[in-house]
Design a protein around this motif. Structure first.
Motif: not given
Length: 159
Positions: A91, A95, A105, A124
């Protein structure tokens, strides 16, 4: 393919390669052509107003090699995982990608023919169309139930 992944690949297929052969394979990997419909799809997305950014598990040098092999020079940027020292589908990569393109995101769309990319990005919080070079190939047998996003005469699953 990242240099660190080469030994894993060799172990998986259960044969050994000398260092020179591994180096040669990694160099050739930088020259792999894109699926034939990729340049036109990227041009269409760009024409629709999308900012096109490559995100790769490769080094910065590898990313430039990929974009050159693709023959598509209109990337707004190339994001390599090198500075954060981890790989997709961690993840942290997604990010980092969102931070590098200065977007939330939810406003970032990860398009990939690699199910692990799409599954990781979706987990994510990124938008996740996944594209398969072979429409007969199962994309993800466990979770994703793609719908189709029409791209000219081509089609791309969109979740």
């Amino acid at each position: 393919m990242h240099r660190a992944g080469a030994p894993i690949c060799v172990q998986t297929v259960r044969f050994s390669l000398d260092e020179e052969t591994v180096r040669h394979l990694l160099e050739q990997y930088l020259r792999l052509p894109a699926y034939p419909d990729v340049p036109a799809a990227l041009e269409e997305l760009e024409a629709r107003g999308f900012k096109i950014v490559a995100c790769s598990n490769g080094t910065g040098r590898q990313c430039v090699g990929y974009s050159n092999a693709l023959g598509y020079r209109a990337f707004s940027g190339i994001v390599s995982v090198d500075p954060i020292r981890t790989f997709k589908p961690d993840p942290a990569v997604y990010e980092y990608l969102a931070a590098q393109v200065h977007a939330e995101k939810e406003m970032v769309c990860m398009i990939s023919s690699n199910p692990f990319d799409v599954i990781g990005a979706k987990a994510c919080g990124l938008q996740t169309p996944g594209c398969s070079g072979d429409p007969k190939r199962m994309f993800d047998p466990w979770e994703l139930n793609p719908i189709s996003l029409s791209m000219g005469s081509n089609s791309c699953p969109l979740n």
